[in-house]
Scaffold this motif. Sequence first.
Motif, PDB file in Angstrom:
ATOM      1  N   ALA A   1       0.824  -1.211   0.000  1.00 56.14           N
ATOM      2  CA  ALA A   1       0.000   0.000   0.000  1.00 56.14           C
ATOM      3  C   ALA A   1       0.860   1.264   0.000  1.00 56.14           C
ATOM      4  N   PHE A   2       2.100   1.163   0.492  1.00 50.72           N
ATOM      5  CA  PHE A   2       2.971   2.325   0.575  1.00 50.72           C
ATOM      6  C   PHE A   2       3.644   2.660  -0.750  1.00 50.72           C
ATOM      7  N   ALA A   3       3.603   1.726  -1.682  1.00 50.14           N
ATOM      8  CA  ALA A   3       4.314   1.901  -2.955  1.00 50.14           C
ATOM      9  C   ALA A   3       3.781   3.076  -3.759  1.00 50.14           C
ATOM     10  N   SER A   4       2.524   3.431  -3.560  1.00 50.27           N
ATOM     11  CA  SER A   4       1.937   4.492  -4.385  1.00 50.27           C
ATOM     12  C   SER A   4       1.752   5.807  -3.628  1.00 50.27           C
ATOM     13  N   LEU A   5       2.527   6.012  -2.591  1.00 54.16           N
ATOM     14  CA  LEU A   5       2.448   7.282  -1.861  1.00 54.16           C
ATOM     15  C   LEU A   5       2.802   8.442  -2.789  1.00 54.16           C
ATOM     16  N   PRO A   6       2.075   9.557  -2.691  1.00 47.57           N
ATOM     17  CA  PRO A   6       2.350  10.703  -3.583  1.00 47.57           C
ATOM     18  C   PRO A   6       3.533  11.534  -3.072  1.00 47.57           C
ATOM     19  N   ILE A   7       4.700  10.928  -3.024  1.00 47.88           N
ATOM     20  CA  ILE A   7       5.875  11.578  -2.434  1.00 47.88           C
ATOM     21  C   ILE A   7       6.192  12.895  -3.144  1.00 47.88           C
ATOM     22  N   GLY A   8       6.192  12.860  -4.466  1.00 45.03           N
ATOM     23  CA  GLY A   8       6.532  14.063  -5.229  1.00 45.03           C
ATOM     24  C   GLY A   8       5.609  15.223  -4.940  1.00 45.03           C
ATOM     25  N   THR A   9       4.323  14.959  -4.888  1.00 41.91           N
ATOM     26  CA  THR A   9       3.349  16.021  -4.625  1.00 41.91           C
ATOM     27  C   THR A   9       3.523  16.579  -3.224  1.00 41.91           C
ATOM     28  N   VAL A  10       3.589  15.687  -2.248  1.00 38.62           N
ATOM     29  CA  VAL A  10       3.748  16.123  -0.856  1.00 38.62           C
ATOM     30  C   VAL A  10       5.053  16.901  -0.706  1.00 38.62           C
ATOM     31  N   SER A  11       6.115  16.373  -1.266  1.00 34.26           N
ATOM     32  CA  SER A  11       7.423  17.017  -1.144  1.00 34.26           C
ATOM     33  C   SER A  11       7.424  18.403  -1.767  1.00 34.26           C
ATOM     34  N   ASN A  12       6.891  18.516  -2.975  1.00 34.84           N
ATOM     35  CA  ASN A  12       6.874  19.826  -3.635  1.00 34.84           C
ATOM     36  C   ASN A  12       6.078  20.851  -2.842  1.00 34.84           C
ATOM     37  N   VAL A  13       4.956  20.448  -2.289  1.00 32.54           N
ATOM     38  CA  VAL A  13       4.161  21.367  -1.467  1.00 32.54           C
ATOM     39  C   VAL A  13       4.965  21.799  -0.247  1.00 32.54           C
ATOM     40  N   LEU A  14       5.576  20.839   0.440  1.00 31.78           N
ATOM     41  CA  LEU A  14       6.339  21.160   1.644  1.00 31.78           C
ATOM     42  C   LEU A  14       7.546  22.050   1.332  1.00 31.78           C
ATOM     43  N   VAL A  15       8.220  21.778   0.231  1.00 37.21           N
ATOM     44  CA  VAL A  15       9.378  22.595  -0.138  1.00 37.21           C
ATOM     45  C   VAL A  15       8.940  24.019  -0.480  1.00 37.21           C
ATOM     46  N   TRP A  16       7.810  24.157  -1.176  1.00 37.28           N
ATOM     47  CA  TRP A  16       7.323  25.509  -1.486  1.00 37.28           C
ATOM     48  C   TRP A  16       6.869  26.244  -0.222  1.00 37.28           C
ATOM     49  N   VAL A  17       6.258  25.542   0.708  1.00 37.65           N
ATOM     50  CA  VAL A  17       5.897  26.170   1.991  1.00 37.65           C
ATOM     51  C   VAL A  17       7.168  26.655   2.681  1.00 37.65           C
ATOM     52  N   SER A  18       8.192  25.820   2.692  1.00 39.60           N
ATOM     53  CA  SER A  18       9.476  26.212   3.282  1.00 39.60           C
ATOM     54  C   SER A  18      10.065  27.420   2.562  1.00 39.60           C
ATOM     55  N   ALA A  19       9.955  27.444   1.232  1.00 41.40           N
ATOM     56  CA  ALA A  19      10.499  28.557   0.452  1.00 41.40           C
ATOM     57  C   ALA A  19       9.770  29.863   0.776  1.00 41.40           C
ATOM     58  N   VAL A  20       8.451  29.789   0.926  1.00 46.99           N
ATOM     59  CA  VAL A  20       7.680  30.992   1.256  1.00 46.99           C
ATOM     60  C   VAL A  20       8.088  31.517   2.638  1.00 46.99           C
ATOM     61  N   ILE A  21       8.201  30.629   3.600  1.00 43.73           N
ATOM     62  CA  ILE A  21       8.642  31.044   4.941  1.00 43.73           C
ATOM     63  C   ILE A  21      10.065  31.591   4.875  1.00 43.73           C
ATOM     64  N   THR A  22      10.883  31.004   4.023  1.00 43.32           N
ATOM     65  CA  THR A  22      12.257  31.476   3.828  1.00 43.32           C
ATOM     66  C   THR A  22      12.267  32.910   3.324  1.00 43.32           C
ATOM     67  N   VAL A  23      11.424  33.217   2.354  1.00 44.71           N
ATOM     68  CA  VAL A  23      11.347  34.576   1.804  1.00 44.71           C
ATOM     69  C   VAL A  23      10.868  35.545   2.881  1.00 44.71           C
ATOM     70  N   ILE A  24       9.816  35.172   3.592  1.00 50.64           N
ATOM     71  CA  ILE A  24       9.285  36.050   4.633  1.00 50.64           C
ATOM     72  C   ILE A  24      10.332  36.305   5.719  1.00 50.64           C
ATOM     73  N   SER A  25      11.022  35.244   6.142  1.00 50.31           N
ATOM     74  CA  SER A  25      12.040  35.426   7.183  1.00 50.31           C
ATOM     75  C   SER A  25      13.222  36.259   6.663  1.00 50.31           C
ATOM     76  N   GLY A  26      13.545  36.105   5.387  1.00 49.94           N
ATOM     77  CA  GLY A  26      14.621  36.907   4.795  1.00 49.94           C
ATOM     78  C   GLY A  26      14.264  38.379   4.741  1.00 49.94           C
ATOM     79  N   ILE A  27      13.024  38.672   4.376  1.00 53.53           N
ATOM     80  CA  ILE A  27      12.561  40.069   4.349  1.00 53.53           C
ATOM     81  C   ILE A  27      12.590  40.647   5.759  1.00 53.53           C
ATOM     82  N   GLU A  28      12.087  39.886   6.733  1.00 53.81           N
ATOM     83  CA  GLU A  28      12.112  40.353   8.119  1.00 53.81           C
ATOM     84  C   GLU A  28      13.546  40.605   8.571  1.00 53.81           C
ATOM     85  N   TYR A  29      14.432  39.705   8.246  1.00 52.58           N
ATOM     86  CA  TYR A  29      15.832  39.810   8.636  1.00 52.58           C
ATOM     87  C   TYR A  29      16.463  41.075   8.057  1.00 52.58           C
TER      88      TYR A  29
END
Length: 188
Positions: free
Chosen positions: A148-176
Amino acid sequence: MNTPNKLTLLRICLVPVFLLFFLCGGIPLHNLWALLVFAAASVTDALDGHIARSRNLITDFGKFLDPVADKVLVFAALVAFIDFKWASSVAVIIMIAREFLVSSLRMVAADNGTVIAAGKLGKLKTAVTMASIVTVLVLAALSDLGGAFASLPIGTVSNVLVWVSAVITVISGIEYLWKNRSQFNSSK
């Protein structure tokens, strides 16, 4: 060389081991091994800081190398994710650019005799990014098990998480930048 600095060097040495397991699909349960190595490297980060502070073993070498080791570990994982299309190269470049920007500003501030500590948003950025990487590695390790684990949507989940991290990165960079804008007006 003290124990915290040895742990920091160990973290750097674990990066190629992590990449070996993560990128070599021919190794049985390679994603599980990659997860375990990444987790061990992450533990050295918490451990070296705790030991250095509690035993008053803070050194200039450690202050220099610890953030470098952190960035090498995190960006090794994120760049490797690009190989699998689990991360957008644009998101990763945004995150790398922010680190260059912050490091450059810290150098200017240090030249002016000022030490700039990490802010709350910067710490949140780090926590979210690390949690994102670990989550993706857990999903990848589960996919090694098949069934059942073979078809996990790793790419989709990963891309969403990386983009969330990137957005927080931009916001923290602006604040900094905003909080430390006086460094741009400093004169010797």
